[in-house]
Design a protein around this motif. Sequence first.
Motif: not given
Length: 362
Positions: A227-251
């Motif tokens: 979310k921090l990356a999203n607010y700062a408009k670092y879209q690629r970083l936001c997407d990467t962090l969210f995907v990593v979060f998703s993987v860890i959350f599911v695992i």
Amino acid sequence: MATAAVAGALGLLWDWLWSERFWLPHNVSWADLERPGVGNFPRARHVLSAFPLAAGIFSVRLLFERFIAKPCAIHLGIQESVPHQAQPNAILEKVYTSITKCPDGKRLEGLSKQLDWDVRKIQGWFRHRRNQDKPPTLTKFCESMWRFTFYLCIFCYGIRFLWSSPWFWDTRQCWHNYPYQDFLIMFVHHLATIGLITFSYINNMVRVGTLVMCLHDSSDFLLEAAKLANYAKYQRLCDTLFVVFSVIFVITRLGIYPFWVLNTTLFESWEIIGPYSSWWLFNGLLLVLQVLHIVWSYLIAQIACKALVRGKVSKDDRSDVESSSEEEDVPTGNKKCPYDGSSSNGANQVNGHMRNNCWAEE
């Protein structure tokens, strides 16, 4: 007589509420936990200390957001934004207070005739009025930075403590010598949460509680980082962090939680200490939590897949997309519905669900 009867009824209610046969295993009483020299165990009254500690944490949060998070946001180019103010109108304000959204077609036409306003102008008024109630991006950035810092620190603290704890490596240790066990780390965590944590504290299931807490903390800070990356408009970083979060959350929620935590609370505890009344409630709540994990994982997977396919996580559902000046020039028939599900931000949408998780948060 009446006073004695009331006192007697209250006494019976108190005894029923704190029945040892409900809260504790067989052959264990509250008096056993109070004996001098046995150890320092949790007490139900300790929960009251959550109130002054909550006030202290809230004060630290205000200072953190003011002197750390806000300067960071400004350094990243996030400025305090003032939404377009809706024109004062008592009639529309009354309607907004009752429904908060733009009225349907029939009521909209009635307001148009009553105010002698164009329908499009009334729609714009409701759009601007809603945006006045939404927090600006700077505020949301500061909130997320605080949660990111808090979750990360709590997770690191939990790992540091649990790494040297035998029940981290062998979950059967959670039930050895129960309920005569330590409570320091769960005491710290319990002061910030409710629901299951209050229950487990009173019930003294502190060892397994530390495992559940640490497991759930493992992904929370990544969501806030996205979310921090999203607010700062670092879209690629936001997407990467969210995907990593998703993987860890599911695992952690669909793999480690059921096969590690539920395995010990359901089967190993049954084998070592046996079931008792509150044991059933405790495990029932944990199973309900697992059902929620499945639902959340499904929602997160949908959002993560969209991020991978489209190359972008959708916008924040609390953002000021409705106040965009570009919308004013788009014909009504071609304008995208502001409540379309695709306009919701994955990070904030998931965060809203996760705040209901009484082991995680909040």
